[in-house]
Structure formats: C-alpha cells, structure tokens
Write an enzyme that holds these catalytic residues in place. Structure first.
Site, mmCIF file in Angstrom:
data_model
loop_
_atom_site.group_PDB
_atom_site.id
_atom_site.type_symbol
_atom_site.label_atom_id
_atom_site.label_comp_id
_atom_site.label_asym_id
_atom_site.label_seq_id
_atom_site.Cartn_x
_atom_site.Cartn_y
_atom_site.Cartn_z
ATOM 1 N N THR A 198 6.968 0.171 2.407
ATOM 2 C CA THR A 198 7.023 0.987 3.310
ATOM 3 C C THR A 198 5.933 0.573 4.416
ATOM 4 O O THR A 198 5.687 1.053 5.329
ATOM 5 C CB THR A 198 7.086 2.548 3.470
ATOM 6 O OG1 THR A 198 6.827 3.222 2.802
ATOM 7 C CG2 THR A 198 8.828 2.332 2.935
ATOM 8 N N SER A 199 5.313 0.170 3.603
ATOM 9 C CA SER A 199 3.280 -0.630 4.447
ATOM 10 C C SER A 199 2.520 -1.155 3.599
ATOM 11 O O SER A 199 2.752 -1.124 2.590
ATOM 12 C CB SER A 199 2.837 0.724 4.150
ATOM 13 O OG SER A 199 1.638 1.031 5.952
ATOM 14 N N SER A 200 1.941 -1.473 3.997
ATOM 15 C CA SER A 200 1.125 -2.937 3.763
ATOM 16 C C SER A 200 0.380 -3.672 4.245
ATOM 17 O O SER A 200 0.011 -3.271 5.792
ATOM 18 C CB SER A 200 2.210 -4.754 3.084
ATOM 19 O OG SER A 200 2.401 -4.872 4.399
ATOM 20 N N THR B 104 0.325 -1.439 -0.193
ATOM 21 C CA THR B 104 -0.094 0.023 -0.231
ATOM 22 C C THR B 104 0.780 0.822 -0.301
ATOM 23 O O THR B 104 0.168 1.964 -0.308
ATOM 24 C CB THR B 104 -0.681 -0.139 1.015
ATOM 25 O OG1 THR B 104 -0.238 -0.129 2.581
ATOM 26 C CG2 THR B 104 -1.775 -1.321 0.741
ATOM 27 N N GLN B 105 1.950 1.197 -0.156
ATOM 28 C CA GLN B 105 3.117 2.705 0.358
ATOM 29 C C GLN B 105 3.984 2.138 -0.185
ATOM 30 O O GLN B 105 5.020 0.902 0.132
ATOM 31 C CB GLN B 105 2.464 3.171 1.477
ATOM 32 C CG GLN B 105 3.802 4.466 1.698
ATOM 33 C CD GLN B 105 4.385 4.909 3.221
ATOM 34 O OE1 GLN B 105 4.871 4.188 4.475
ATOM 35 N NE2 GLN B 105 4.084 5.652 3.528
#
Length: 370
Positions: free
Chosen positions: A88-90, A68-69
């Site tokens: 960096t995000s998931s 997601t990121q």
C-alpha cells in the site's frame, strides 16, 4: 574503501534532476527496515540498516522499489507479512521517478500539486528543483503523511503538505502548472483538470484494467485534458479506485469461448486499451495459454479454461456476460487493425474519461454491456 556506486551512476537523469537527486538524497526517505524489489527482476530481499548497513545503502542507491507499507499500515511490515500483505505504500524505483519527472517538465516558477506524498522523496526532488514554496503534496494516509513530513524535515525541505483524498486535488488551492500523480488511476478525476491552468500538464500512471498500466502525460486546455499513452508502468492504486472483490451474484452460465485466453494474452497491450473503452468497469485477471478471466465491481465474473478437448469452457456469473463482452471488444479491436497501445490516448472533460485512437477526435469510448 567502499566501491558502492551512487544512485546517479545507475539511473540516467537529466542535469536538472541529477542536481535535485544530489540535493535530496534518497536515504533520508527510506525506513530502517523494508522490502527491496529491484526493477531488473532479481528477487526481492529484506533490508535492515542496523543489521546490514552496507546492503541497506546498496538497495537505496540502486534502481529498486522499496516497499514501506502493507495493508494500509494495519499489518506491521515484517519479513513474514511482506509476501502476504497487500502493498500500500513504497518508494518507487528511481528510474520510474525520473521518467515521470521528465514527462512533468516542471521548471522554476511552476507551481506543482503532487497526488500521493508517499515517503516524501519526490516532493523533496520537486522542492529542490522548484523551491518548496512551489510544491504542495496531498496524502490520504495520516500515518504515511506524518512519516513523510518527518523525512522532509530531516532532509531540510518544507513543501506544503496536506492530509486528504488526492482524488479531489486541492479544491481551495490555486491553479497549478503541473499535477504529478504517484498512484495508479482507473478513472482520471476531472477535478485535476479544473485545478490545472490551461497550458499546464498532468502526468499519471493510467491503469484502467489491471495494476500494470501506462504512463500518460495530459496537456490541459480550456476545460479538457488529453494525451497519448507513452509506455508501460505499474503503481499502487489510488485508494478510492482500488478494485473491490465482491462475492459473485447470480447463477452460473456455461458456454464455449470463441476467443481463447492465449489470443488475449498474445494480442499485446493495445487490446487492453480497447477493453477499457468498450468493456467499461472491468478488471482483467492473469491470462496464460489455457486460462483467463475478468470481473467487475458489481459481482459479475467470467472465467475460461481449456477443457482438454481443444475447446475453452466459459463460466459466467451475474447480469453481465463479461466474456461475451470481451470477445465482442476483441473483434472490434481486430477490425481496427489490431492497433498497439501507443496509438491510443485518453481525454478527460466534464463528461468524464474518453479513450481515443490515433487522434483525439476519434473517440472510441463506448460499451457492449451494462
């Protein structure tokens, strides 16, 4: 009529967490466009709810990590950026989420601190199981936190949400019964132990020498927490513990390796734990049959490669002889009888993090270098 399976048909969850998954559908926490990476090893693929709603929903309802990121949000997540940007995000694969929730063993009445809100889905699952008033989630990234708050509102949950550095926990908060960590950790913060009541539990992905780490459940006593390594896992690292890539410092030195890269690669994950204990502060590069390497945060590097004559040439840079330290640690691990990772555990007290072998009183934390 659609024959698309729902999430619970592909992920085994105990009844209490199955009920939570029904109460907090994952679809509320997945963006319209994202990169889906199935845990079965199938290639990652781009999902777009507007262009392909059925494919988007299939990814949401499958055992798939959904990115997601990238680059802390400084790069837009697009099909062009996803292969090159740093993840960096998931939204973590549901089977992994359930595995950690099983270890957490959170029950009604427990107060839970979550470190790393991410999309907000795990905070929603905890809220569905325990009640939102018993859940507090800390997220360091303001943009990620804002989106998680919106996701949670849309899904009908209102846990406590804090924007801050989860490495410090929630210093002004109450003692928690459970601490649930959703990012990789090299050095387990003692603050989490201090903020967990004796008899409580901390679960986390411990990743001391590379992103691929170990599932750990720490049982908290009076001023100390300890637990055994329970299985393999991989998460994005806690931001303040990301491993830097500083420029090399110092002259190059050349030698011949006693231990080959393939020996390290084929030794199993137990040798990684020994390296975490005996060669502190290093990150392993990928090892194959002919090459390998490691580095630390101070600009010390070591690389080894087959020279074509059956020998392995070592290049070391900096004040530490990292390959020599690795070889000494390898020899020590062999002397212990080549223990597998499951024989190791980790403890955290006010002096810091300690690795142990077989029993908590057999600590092996030490070091061959500076």
């Amino acid at each position: 009529m659609s024959t698309r399976p729902d999430l619970l048909s592909v992920v085994a969850a105990p009844p209490e967490w199955a009920d939570a998954i029904r109460a907090a559908p994952r679809k509320h926490f997945i963006p319209a466009t994202a990169l889906a990476t199935p845990v079965n090893g199938d290639p990652g693929h781009w999902i777009d709810r507007a262009a392909g709603p059925d494919a988007w929903q299939r990814a949401v309802d499958s055992d798939t990590t959904i990115l997601t990121q990238v680059d802390d949000g400084d790069t837009d997540l697009t099909p062009e950026s996803a292969p090159t940007g740093m993840p960096t995000s998931s939204s973590t694969a549901p089977s992994v989420v359930v595995d950690f929730l099983r270890l957490l063993d959170a029950r009604p009445g427990h107060r839970v601190l979550e470190v790393g809100t991410g999309t907000g889905w795990t905070a929603a699952l905890l809220s569905a199981r325990l009640g939102a008033s018993h859940v507090t989630s800390v997220e360091v990234d303001e943009r990620v936190a804002a989106q998680a708050a919106a996701n949670l509102r849309h899904a009908g949950f209102a846990p406590g949400l804090v924007v801050g550095d989860g490495a410090h926990g929630l210093p002004e908060g109450p003692l928690f019964d459970r601490v649930h960590v959703t990012c990789g950790i090299r050095e387990i913060p003692y603050a989490w132990v201090c903020q967990t009541r004796p008899g409580g539990v901390i679960v986390l992905p411990w990743a001391p020498v590379r992103v691929g780490g170990f599932m750990v459940r720490l049982d908290v006593g009076d001023g100390c927490a300890q637990g055994r390594l329970l299985g393999d896992t991989a998460f994005m690292m806690l931001r303040e513990q990301r491993f830097p890539y500083p420029p090399p410092r110092g002259e190059r030195r050349f030698s011949t390796a006693r231990v080959s890269p393939c020996e390290v690669r084929d030794a199993g994950r137990g040798v990684e734990v020994a390296l975490a204990a005996l060669v502190p502060g290093v990150l392993l590069n990928e090892f194959d049959a002919t090459t390998g390497g490691l580095r630390d945060a101070e600009g010390n590097y070591a690389a080894v490669a087959e020279d074509g004559d059956g020998e392995y040439a070592v290049t070391q840079i900096g004040v530490r002889d990292l390959w020599t330290e690795l070889e000494n640690a390898f020899d020590t691990w062999v002397g212990w009888g080549r223990p597998e990772a499951r024989r190791f555990g980790v403890a955290v007290d006010e002096q810091g993090q300690h690795v142990w072998l077989d029993t908590p009183d057999n600590r092996v934390t030490g070091g061959f270098g500076g």
